[in-house]
Motif scaffolding. Sequence first.
Motif, PDB file in Angstrom:
ATOM      1  N   THR A  82       0.828  -1.204   0.000  1.00 51.42           N
ATOM      2  CA  THR A  82       0.000   0.000   0.000  1.00 51.42           C
ATOM      3  C   THR A  82       0.862   1.255   0.000  1.00 51.42           C
ATOM      4  O   THR A  82       0.573   2.229  -0.715  1.00 51.42           O
ATOM      5  CB  THR A  82      -0.937  -0.011   1.220  1.00 51.42           C
ATOM      6  OG1 THR A  82      -1.691  -1.225   1.242  1.00 51.42           O
ATOM      7  CG2 THR A  82      -1.903   1.158   1.174  1.00 51.42           C
ATOM      8  N   LEU A  83       1.942   1.250   0.800  1.00 54.20           N
ATOM      9  CA  LEU A  83       2.845   2.403   0.835  1.00 54.20           C
ATOM     10  C   LEU A  83       3.450   2.652  -0.537  1.00 54.20           C
ATOM     11  O   LEU A  83       3.579   3.814  -0.976  1.00 54.20           O
ATOM     12  CB  LEU A  83       3.945   2.172   1.873  1.00 54.20           C
ATOM     13  CG  LEU A  83       3.538   2.357   3.336  1.00 54.20           C
ATOM     14  CD1 LEU A  83       4.635   1.840   4.259  1.00 54.20           C
ATOM     15  CD2 LEU A  83       3.263   3.830   3.629  1.00 54.20           C
ATOM     16  N   ASN A  84       3.839   1.600  -1.243  1.00 45.89           N
ATOM     17  CA  ASN A  84       4.420   1.769  -2.569  1.00 45.89           C
ATOM     18  C   ASN A  84       3.393   2.310  -3.558  1.00 45.89           C
ATOM     19  O   ASN A  84       3.719   3.144  -4.410  1.00 45.89           O
ATOM     20  CB  ASN A  84       4.981   0.444  -3.078  1.00 45.89           C
ATOM     21  CG  ASN A  84       6.210   0.006  -2.301  1.00 45.89           C
ATOM     22  OD1 ASN A  84       6.942   0.839  -1.741  1.00 45.89           O
ATOM     23  ND2 ASN A  84       6.448  -1.298  -2.240  1.00 45.89           N
ATOM     24  N   VAL A  85       2.144   1.824  -3.422  1.00 56.14           N
ATOM     25  CA  VAL A  85       1.109   2.256  -4.355  1.00 56.14           C
ATOM     26  C   VAL A  85       0.756   3.723  -4.144  1.00 56.14           C
ATOM     27  O   VAL A  85       0.510   4.462  -5.112  1.00 56.14           O
ATOM     28  CB  VAL A  85      -0.141   1.355  -4.199  1.00 56.14           C
ATOM     29  CG1 VAL A  85      -1.333   1.944  -4.928  1.00 56.14           C
ATOM     30  CG2 VAL A  85       0.155  -0.036  -4.741  1.00 56.14           C
ATOM     31  N   VAL A  86       0.695   4.172  -2.892  1.00 54.75           N
ATOM     32  CA  VAL A  86       0.304   5.566  -2.615  1.00 54.75           C
ATOM     33  C   VAL A  86       1.527   6.453  -2.417  1.00 54.75           C
ATOM     34  O   VAL A  86       1.409   7.568  -1.900  1.00 54.75           O
ATOM     35  CB  VAL A  86      -0.603   5.643  -1.361  1.00 54.75           C
ATOM     36  CG1 VAL A  86      -1.870   4.866  -1.572  1.00 54.75           C
ATOM     37  CG2 VAL A  86       0.122   5.161  -0.117  1.00 54.75           C
ATOM     38  N   ASN A  87       2.675   5.972  -2.828  1.00 54.52           N
ATOM     39  CA  ASN A  87       3.915   6.747  -2.634  1.00 54.52           C
ATOM     40  C   ASN A  87       3.816   8.148  -3.214  1.00 54.52           C
ATOM     41  O   ASN A  87       4.324   9.116  -2.649  1.00 54.52           O
ATOM     42  CB  ASN A  87       5.093   5.991  -3.248  1.00 54.52           C
ATOM     43  CG  ASN A  87       6.394   6.736  -3.076  1.00 54.52           C
ATOM     44  OD1 ASN A  87       6.815   7.033  -1.961  1.00 54.52           O
ATOM     45  ND2 ASN A  87       7.054   7.060  -4.196  1.00 54.52           N
ATOM     46  N   ASN A  88       3.144   8.276  -4.374  1.00 57.76           N
ATOM     47  CA  ASN A  88       3.038   9.593  -5.012  1.00 57.76           C
ATOM     48  C   ASN A  88       2.255  10.575  -4.150  1.00 57.76           C
ATOM     49  O   ASN A  88       2.462  11.786  -4.237  1.00 57.76           O
ATOM     50  CB  ASN A  88       2.371   9.449  -6.386  1.00 57.76           C
ATOM     51  CG  ASN A  88       2.480  10.714  -7.213  1.00 57.76           C
ATOM     52  OD1 ASN A  88       3.579  11.142  -7.552  1.00 57.76           O
ATOM     53  ND2 ASN A  88       1.330  11.307  -7.535  1.00 57.76           N
ATOM     54  N   GLU A  89       1.310  10.042  -3.312  1.00 57.84           N
ATOM     55  CA  GLU A  89       0.534  10.909  -2.421  1.00 57.84           C
ATOM     56  C   GLU A  89       1.348  11.340  -1.195  1.00 57.84           C
ATOM     57  O   GLU A  89       1.059  12.367  -0.586  1.00 57.84           O
ATOM     58  CB  GLU A  89      -0.728  10.175  -1.943  1.00 57.84           C
ATOM     59  CG  GLU A  89      -1.787   9.985  -3.005  1.00 57.84           C
ATOM     60  CD  GLU A  89      -2.592  11.242  -3.255  1.00 57.84           C
ATOM     61  OE1 GLU A  89      -2.612  12.122  -2.372  1.00 57.84           O
ATOM     62  OE2 GLU A  89      -3.176  11.357  -4.340  1.00 57.84           O
ATOM     63  N   LEU A  90       2.335  10.513  -0.834  1.00 52.39           N
ATOM     64  CA  LEU A  90       3.046  10.747   0.425  1.00 52.39           C
ATOM     65  C   LEU A  90       4.380  11.459   0.259  1.00 52.39           C
ATOM     66  O   LEU A  90       4.766  12.254   1.125  1.00 52.39           O
ATOM     67  CB  LEU A  90       3.278   9.398   1.136  1.00 52.39           C
ATOM     68  CG  LEU A  90       2.064   8.485   1.357  1.00 52.39           C
ATOM     69  CD1 LEU A  90       2.517   7.236   2.092  1.00 52.39           C
ATOM     70  CD2 LEU A  90       0.976   9.186   2.128  1.00 52.39           C
ATOM     71  N   LYS A  91       5.093  11.181  -0.838  1.00 52.74           N
ATOM     72  CA  LYS A  91       6.500  11.578  -0.899  1.00 52.74           C
ATOM     73  C   LYS A  91       6.712  13.084  -0.896  1.00 52.74           C
ATOM     74  O   LYS A  91       7.781  13.562  -0.487  1.00 52.74           O
ATOM     75  CB  LYS A  91       7.164  10.961  -2.134  1.00 52.74           C
ATOM     76  CG  LYS A  91       6.597  11.416  -3.473  1.00 52.74           C
ATOM     77  CD  LYS A  91       7.278  10.663  -4.605  1.00 52.74           C
ATOM     78  CE  LYS A  91       6.746  11.101  -5.964  1.00 52.74           C
ATOM     79  NZ  LYS A  91       7.402  10.354  -7.068  1.00 52.74           N
ATOM     80  N   TYR A  92       5.708  13.835  -1.336  1.00 57.91           N
ATOM     81  CA  TYR A  92       5.867  15.303  -1.348  1.00 57.91           C
ATOM     82  C   TYR A  92       5.442  15.935  -0.026  1.00 57.91           C
ATOM     83  O   TYR A  92       5.622  17.127   0.161  1.00 57.91           O
ATOM     84  CB  TYR A  92       5.042  15.911  -2.492  1.00 57.91           C
ATOM     85  CG  TYR A  92       5.423  15.385  -3.856  1.00 57.91           C
ATOM     86  CD1 TYR A  92       6.666  15.690  -4.416  1.00 57.91           C
ATOM     87  CD2 TYR A  92       4.563  14.579  -4.572  1.00 57.91           C
ATOM     88  CE1 TYR A  92       7.033  15.199  -5.657  1.00 57.91           C
ATOM     89  CE2 TYR A  92       4.912  14.083  -5.818  1.00 57.91           C
ATOM     90  CZ  TYR A  92       6.147  14.396  -6.362  1.00 57.91           C
ATOM     91  OH  TYR A  92       6.502  13.914  -7.592  1.00 57.91           O
ATOM     92  N   LYS A  93       4.825  15.137   0.872  1.00 61.61           N
ATOM     93  CA  LYS A  93       4.300  15.690   2.122  1.00 61.61           C
ATOM     94  C   LYS A  93       5.026  15.194   3.365  1.00 61.61           C
ATOM     95  O   LYS A  93       5.136  15.928   4.357  1.00 61.61           O
ATOM     96  CB  LYS A  93       2.823  15.304   2.266  1.00 61.61           C
ATOM     97  CG  LYS A  93       1.868  16.104   1.411  1.00 61.61           C
ATOM     98  CD  LYS A  93       1.745  17.529   1.933  1.00 61.61           C
ATOM     99  CE  LYS A  93       0.575  18.251   1.317  1.00 61.61           C
ATOM    100  NZ  LYS A  93      -0.708  17.819   1.873  1.00 61.61           N
ATOM    101  N   ALA A  94       5.488  13.955   3.357  1.00 60.17           N
ATOM    102  CA  ALA A  94       5.954  13.383   4.621  1.00 60.17           C
ATOM    103  C   ALA A  94       7.042  12.352   4.404  1.00 60.17           C
ATOM    104  O   ALA A  94       7.128  11.701   3.355  1.00 60.17           O
ATOM    105  CB  ALA A  94       4.779  12.747   5.356  1.00 60.17           C
ATOM    106  N   GLU A  95       7.828  12.202   5.432  1.00 59.31           N
ATOM    107  CA  GLU A  95       8.762  11.088   5.529  1.00 59.31           C
ATOM    108  C   GLU A  95       8.029   9.950   6.219  1.00 59.31           C
ATOM    109  O   GLU A  95       7.391  10.140   7.254  1.00 59.31           O
ATOM    110  CB  GLU A  95       9.985  11.492   6.351  1.00 59.31           C
ATOM    111  CG  GLU A  95      10.951  10.339   6.601  1.00 59.31           C
ATOM    112  CD  GLU A  95      12.016  10.678   7.623  1.00 59.31           C
ATOM    113  OE1 GLU A  95      12.869   9.820   7.884  1.00 59.31           O
ATOM    114  OE2 GLU A  95      11.978  11.796   8.174  1.00 59.31           O
TER     115      GLU A  95
END
Length: 512
Positions: A371-384
Amino acid sequence: MMLAAAAEKFETFVWDDKFNTGVETVDEQHHKLVDLINQLGAISTHQSGTNELDDILNELASYTAYHFSVEEKLMKQSGVDAAHQDAHLKAHQHFTAQVLLAAKILMDGADVSSQMVPSLLKYLTNWLVQHILGADKRMTQEVLALQAGASHEEATRKATDFMTQASNVLLEALNEMYGRLGDKTLEVIQKNQELEKEHEALQALNEQLEERVKQRTASLEQANRKLMASNEELKQLNERFESTQNQLLQSEKMASIGQLAAGVAHEINNPVGFVNSNMGTLGKYITSMFRVIDAYAAAESGNDGSALEAVARVKQEVDFPYLVEDIPNLLQESQDGLARVKRIVQDLKDFSHVDESNWQHANIEHGIDSTLNVVNNELKYKAEVVKEYAGLPDVECMPSQLNQVFMNLLVNAAHAIDKQGTITVRTGIKGDDEIWVEVQDTGKGIAPEHINRIFDPFFTTKPVGQGTGLGLSLSYGIVQKHHGRIEVKSEVGKGSTFRVCLPVRQAPVEEA
C-alpha cells in the motif's frame, strides 16, 4: 328413601372408635349428628332442591340444640367443673348461632348446593371432630370419674391427665380457631352472595364492553392494515436507501481507485519516459553502428588502403568509442526502469489482491508495504514515512479490503499535513489473539467537537470538492466486518493516531 340411599353412598364424616367418649347417650347423639352431616353432603352431591336442603338444615339445627342441652344437663347433674361448663356452653351457643345463620344465608342464595354447601360441610365436620376429641372427651372423662365416686378435684385431675397438656392446648386452640373460622366462612358466604349480584351487573357491563371491543378491534384491524402498508413502504424505502448507500460507497471506492490510478500512472510514467528516451537514442546508436559495419564490409571487398581510411573516417564521424561506452549504460538504465515498472505493477497487484477475494491468512505488514508503494506519489511530497514493525503473525482476513483501510488512513494522514511532516506506521501484538496497526501523523489534528463524528457517512472537514466523507466510514465498516475496531487519538496542532485492532483468527460461523 332416596335421601337415605344417597347418604349410604356418601360419607362426609367417617365414624371411628376414637370418637367414642364412653358415655352411651353422648355417643348415640354424636352418631346422629354425623348422619345428619352425611345427609347434607349427599344433598350437595346430588344437587337436590332447596326444600330438601331447608329440611335437613332445620333438622341439623334442632338436633344440635337438643344434643347440646343433653350435654349441658349431664355436666350440671354430674357436678362438672363450673369453669369447664361455662366454656362448653359458650362453644355450644356459638356453634348453634353459626349453623342457624348459615342456614339463613344458604337459603337466601341462588346456587347453594354446588357452591356454598361444601364449605359449610367442611366446617361442620372439622368443628365436630375437634369438639368430640377435645371438649367432649375431657367432659365425659370428668363425668365418668364423678359417677364412679371420685372427688371433684380427683375427677378434674383425671380428666386433665387423660390427655397430655400439649394435646389439651392444641385442641383448645383448634376449637378457638374453628370458631373464628366459622365466622369468617359465614362472612365469605355473604360476600359471595353479594358478589353474585355484582357479577350479574358486571356480566351486563361485559356484554356492552364486548360490543365496544368488537368495534375497537375492527378499528385496530383497519389501523393495523394501514400500518402494515406503511411498513412495507418503509421497507422499500430502506432497501432503496441501502442501495443508494452501497452506490455511494462504491463511488468512494472508485474515487480512491481513480486517485490511486493517477498516482500509479505518475510513478510509472517516469521510468517509462526515460526508457522510451533511451530507446530513441539506442535507435540512433544502432544506425551509426550499421554505418561502421557497412564501412568494414566495403573495406573487405576493396583490399586497398583507401577502404580502411573510409572505415576510420566513419568511426570518427559517429564517435565510435562513445557508442561502445554508452550503449551498455543505456541498456542497463532501460532494464532498471522496466524493473521499476514491474515492481510498481506487482505492488499494485499485491495491494488489490485481484486473485484473492476470500478469507485467507495473510501477512499484514507485507500488505502495508504494498500500500505504501502504491500511494507513494501521495506521500513523498508531504511526509517522511517511518516504519516500526513488530513482526506480525499471519492474520485471517480479506487482504484487499484491509489494504483499502490502510490506504485511506495513509492518504488522510498526508492530507492532514500542510507542508512537510512525518507519518509513522507501527504494528504490534496484544496477547495471543489480537494484532494492531497504527498510522500516526504530525498534521493539524482533529478538533474535539469532530472526534465523535469522523466515522459518520458524508462527514468531512476537508474543503468542498476535496472529500466525500466516506473514506473513514468505509474503513470502519471493513474493520467491523473483520470483528475488529478502530481507535483514534488526536490533539489539535500536533497530529492524530489511528489504531486498527484485529483478531488473529476469525470466530467460526455458527450454523443455523
